[in-house]
Structures are given as structure tokens and as C-alpha cells.
Scaffold this active site. Sequence first.
Site, PDB file in Angstrom:
ATOM      1  N   ASP A  86       3.738  12.636  16.003  1.00 23.46           N
ATOM      2  CA  ASP A  86       3.880  12.883  14.559  1.00 23.46           C
ATOM      3  C   ASP A  86       2.511  13.154  13.933  1.00 23.46           C
ATOM      4  OD1 ASP A  86       5.242  13.247  12.214  1.00 23.46           O
ATOM      5  OD2 ASP A  86       5.459  11.122  11.759  1.00 23.46           O
ATOM      6  N   LYS A 140       2.188  -3.572   8.862  1.00 22.34           N
ATOM      7  CA  LYS A 140       3.259  -2.585   8.876  1.00 22.34           C
ATOM      8  C   LYS A 140       4.550  -3.334   9.166  1.00 22.34           C
ATOM      9  CE  LYS A 140       4.752   1.500  11.491  1.00 22.34           C
ATOM     10  NZ  LYS A 140       4.393   2.381  12.608  1.00 22.34           N
ATOM     11  N   GLY A 169       7.266   4.046   3.844  1.00 23.37           N
ATOM     12  CA  GLY A 169       7.707   5.232   4.549  1.00 23.37           C
ATOM     13  C   GLY A 169       9.134   5.098   5.024  1.00 23.37           C
ATOM     14  N   GLY A 170       9.549   6.031   5.874  1.00 28.64           N
ATOM     15  CA  GLY A 170      10.929   6.055   6.340  1.00 28.64           C
ATOM     16  C   GLY A 170      11.267   4.922   7.286  1.00 28.64           C
ATOM     17  N   MET A 171      10.277   4.409   8.035  1.00 28.81           N
ATOM     18  CA  MET A 171      10.537   3.351   9.002  1.00 28.81           C
ATOM     19  C   MET A 171      10.039   1.999   8.543  1.00 28.81           C
ATOM     20  SD  MET A 171       9.803   4.918  12.746  1.00 28.81           S
ATOM     21  CE  MET A 171       8.048   4.914  12.445  1.00 28.81           C
ATOM     22  N   ALA A 172       8.968   1.965   7.753  1.00 28.84           N
ATOM     23  CA  ALA A 172       8.326   0.695   7.450  1.00 28.84           C
ATOM     24  C   ALA A 172       7.564   0.799   6.149  1.00 28.84           C
ATOM     25  CB  ALA A 172       7.378   0.307   8.594  1.00 28.84           C
ATOM     26  N   ILE A 193       0.831  -1.211   0.000  1.00 25.14           N
ATOM     27  CA  ILE A 193       0.000   0.000   0.000  1.00 25.14           C
ATOM     28  C   ILE A 193       0.861   1.254   0.000  1.00 25.14           C
ATOM     29  CG2 ILE A 193      -1.749   1.287   1.278  1.00 25.14           C
ATOM     30  CD1 ILE A 193      -2.674  -1.374   2.472  1.00 25.14           C
ATOM     31  N   ALA A 194       1.889   1.270   0.839  1.00 24.81           N
ATOM     32  CA  ALA A 194       2.705   2.483   0.992  1.00 24.81           C
ATOM     33  C   ALA A 194       4.064   2.096   1.550  1.00 24.81           C
ATOM     34  CB  ALA A 194       2.012   3.489   1.919  1.00 24.81           C
TER      35      ALA A 194
END
Length: 633
Positions: free
Chosen positions: A141, A47, A27-30, A24-25
Site C-alpha cells: 500500500d 495503532k 483510517g479504514g482498519m484502525a 491523531i488519525a
Amino acid sequence: MDTTVADPLVGRVLDGRYRVESRIARGGMAAVYLAMDVRLDRTVALKVMHRSLAEDPDFVRRFIGEAKSVASLSHPNVVHVFDQGTDGDHVYLSMEYVPGRTLRDVLRQRGRLPAREALEIMIPVLAALGAAHQAGMVHRDVKPENVLLSDDGRVKVVDFGLARAIEAGNQTRTGVMIGTIAYMSPEQVTAGVTDARSDVYAAGVMLFELLTGRQPYQGETPMSVAYRHVHDRVPAPSSLAPESPAVLDRLVLSATDRDPNHRPADATALLVAAVEAHRTLPRDPAPRPAHAAPAGAHPAPANPTLVQSRTEMLTTPGVAPPPPGHRERRRVRPVWFIVALAVVMTGAIGATGWWFSEGRYTKVPDLLGINVTVAKAEAEKEGFAVKIGQPENDNKLGENKVLRTDPESGREVVQGAVITLIPSAGPRKIAVPNVVNLSEADARSKISEAGLTAGAVSRVPSDTVQRGLVLRTSPQVGTRVKEGGTVQIVLSAGQLMPDVSEMQCDQADAFLRGKGFTPTVVQQTDDAQPGTVIAQSPAARAEVTAGQGVQLTCSKGPDTGFHWPWENPENVQPGQALVAIPDVRFKKVGEAAQELRTAGFKVRVRKIAGTGAVVAENPLGQAPAGTRITIWH
């Protein structure tokens, strides 16, 4: 949606439970994946932490701590965390899957939002943050990317990935900034210190962005933006959007005060202020009723019964008029009696006039289309008693918004009357029918008859379902989908011949018999390790049928010369010590690989059954440290 072409996790089953279907997406961590929980037969979001971070034990501990904290937080505006686990090098969270888009997507598409709509998004966000603050957690965040707007109108806050219990604040090292610069509070920038008021600051910045279509500070570098958070004051939204109401200027400036002590104490306090601000926002004028009298017309008299009742109240009760010709003897009453009677009559007239005057009546406010919690607060503020009725389906209005009121808006009622709010349950939802083992045509017909739409078709191998029949659907059977929603069909591509090359012959034979095949073994001289499969017929991944015969060609070693019973014997130095190889068959892949590495061996993992458990291992016995061991799962 993010591409999944080159992602090695797509198609795998993590921890023997979660079948990864698409990414799906990232990011910077996962990375976040759409997956099927095969144990509970439900769609989830996974995730999965990046491998570089998974190698950091401290980060893993924080990640697991996050799962435990957020899983304990139950709130309708928070994305739920179901599970946490590891599979080899993969550390993951299993979370509620919310189809829809982020608030960032909405801002990119629409730019700034009207004041009322902006508040109606912020109110559930603040409710979610307030619940977290009450539980001792800080999000750290808050930003539009972490607010999901579901297809059925719900607002969800996601990714408490850096949340911490306030009591555990000493785990954060001074000077380390965790968050997004554009929404970071001054105390986060200068000292890395966060509490509930830091989330309040970020929420204020987000409200500013919703009202103006841009962030308050622009800069060429992140540090220049951070500098402005510390030294500048967030401007009033009306300075960029003149139509923004003054009450929202005050709300934003209060939430983004540089001094944390001057902000609302937590998100719940800001929520109260936001609901009050929403109540004061002007509405569009209500349309004139179709039955209203034209200008200059004389209104019809009030209810005749009420008029008659008022007249009767002013008539002396129980006194009949005298008969004609009757002469009543004249009696003289004292002056004080006349005065008292006048006072009583005046009071009666005044009381009766109040009873039927407009001051005792008020109109039901227009609450349609707004969040039911906000509507209840507004109605109670105006003195009404409020009941929440049973939700009703509506194809246009999102869930938990007021569909109608009883009495209807605009109707005159007695002050303090009871208003029943009927929330929308969103579009009618239909359970995905069971079409497993049906042909594609029959499955499409059954899905259509249920009120849903049959979508794209894909094919995957299956050992249990005949080729061309439905293996499963997405969403899975029983999932409630919006009426007319799309159901994807997954057809069986039939059984494919497993690749058992390099497996020990006895293990390959047992594995194939367990799959319903009838293997025969042929021995052949070869340089490969004795007892290892060097060829098979049918070939790997060929289409086969249950019970089909399979020929395995196994190495019986070379004609002459000595070979070690493991791979690459030429790399073994004379006198090198042998180490016992752990037998990890039937263990979970991650645990098996770790056990072999701990014993000093290299590990190669091959997928053959997709069960998550080791079904074969080669070599077994003893080998020098550093030998590569192959395991199949």
C-alpha cells in the site's frame, strides 16, 4: 489533527501501560493515537484496530503477524514497531511517534515538486522499501499517505499493515485486492497477486504524482481507474509537466510497466536507478566567486615556488657554470647521444607540463543541501574518495543532509582527493527538564531557562501530587526537543473522591483505606442488595484531601421479603440453576472480563483507579447464568 472529543479511548490506560492522550488519525482498519508508555516513560503512537475487525480471528492473526514481521525490520526510513498487545476488545500496535506531516499534506499544499526535490523524497522511500524487500516483505500500500516527513527533515515509511513474507504468499486468497486503487499494479487488480515489483509500480505512480501534481488515472469510479491500470500505460511526466527531465520520464515508465518482468526487480534496483538519475540532473549555476578577476585582466602568475620548481627540473642538475675566461676543450659527441638527450628532455618537459596542467586537478562538486548518501554516491562517481564526518547542528537544514564539505565546494583539488562530508544533525535538541512537583510559574521559568517554550496547560486528577503542582509534561521529562520547541504542562487537579457506589462495602472500605482515606460504615434498610454501598459522603468526584474521613451508607436489605444476592432478582426464574462466579479481582481487566463471559455472565466495567487491574467485583459467590457482574479497575 483528528478530533478526540467523543473518543472513549482518550484518557484510558491500555494494558496497564499505554496512557492514551489524543487521537491523531482514523483510517479504514484502525485509529492512531498519541500515547505515553508509562513503563518506559516515552511518547509512542498506538495503532488500535477497529472493533469490527478485532472480532475476526483471521484478521487478528494477520495483524499480529504484521507486528512480528515489521518489528524485525530495522531501518532509519521505516517507522519502528515496538510492541503488540490486547486489552479487552482492543488489539493494538505500539510504534515510533514521528511528529510531522504526510507527503499527501505536502502535495495538497504545494502541488507538484521540482525534479531534484521529488527524487530526494523518493530515494529514502525506496531505501525503506528495498530493506523490506531484502527481508522478504511487501508493503502492498505504497502511497503519499504512508510517507511521513518529520519536522526535522527525516523521511519515514509507515503502515506495513498488510505486509506479508513472500514465502507466505499462499495465505492471500486469489481475487482479494488489498491496497489503494490509484497506486495498484495491474497484477493486483486482475489476480490479487503481489510481490516486490508491485511496490515498485506504486512507487513509480507516486513519483509521477510528485512530478505532475496529479495521479496518472482519473475516473468516476474506482473500477474505472482499476481498468486503466490494466489496459493503459502510465504517461510520461513531461506530458503534463514539460519541465520534467527525460531521465525521470524513463524512470517512471520503467517502474510502471504493465508487465512486472519489465520493471526493476525490487525497490533496491529502482533506488540505484533513482540515485543515478539524481546525479545527472542539472544544477543551478554556481555563483561567481567574489575574488574572481574581471574580464580582460591578466591573471596573477601561478605559485612562484611551483614555477621555480618546474624551471629547476629543466636545468641540468649538478653542473656549475664555468668561470670567466675559461676555455672548455671542444668535445665531439656521437649523433645517437644527441638524439637520446633530446628525447629525454622532451619527455621531461611533457611530464612536467602534465603535472602542472589543469588535467590533473578538478573542482569539488556542490553537494550542499542534498541527502548525505546521495552526495557520497555522486562524489564517488566523479572519482573522489569520501569520508563522512561528525554531524553538526543546524537550525535550517534537515538531518542527514550535507551541511558543508572539506575542502569546500568549488575549490580545485587533485583528482581522487578525499572529500569529507559534514552532515547536518538538524536543529540543536534540548532535554525537557524535570519540573514535576513545581508550581506552574516555576515550571515555566525552568523550561524557558533550558531554551524551550512552555505551552498549553491542562489539569488532571492525581492521588499523589498536590493540587496546582506539575504532574507531568508532554513531551515527557528527558525527551530531546528542538531548541525553542513547545513543552505542554499537565497540572494536578488534586485528589477527587472515588465513586464506590454499588461496590460491596468490605471491598469499598479496603479500596478507600488503600487510597489513604478513613472510611466509616452506616447500615440502612434498602431494597438494594445487602452489603452494597448505596451512598457516600463526600460525593463522587468531590475534591478531597489525603486522610479525609469518608462515610459509606450500606444496604442491609429490605425489612421483609426474600432477595437473591445479585442484581435484578425479579428476573430470576424459580428453579434456575446457580453458577459459581469467578473471583477475578487483581487480574487484568481484559482477562477478567473474558473469564466472566466464558462462565456465562454479562459484564459491566467501571473505571475507578485506572490501573488496568480489577480492584473490586460485585456480586461474588453464585448467580444464575446471564447475571450482570460489575468489575472496577
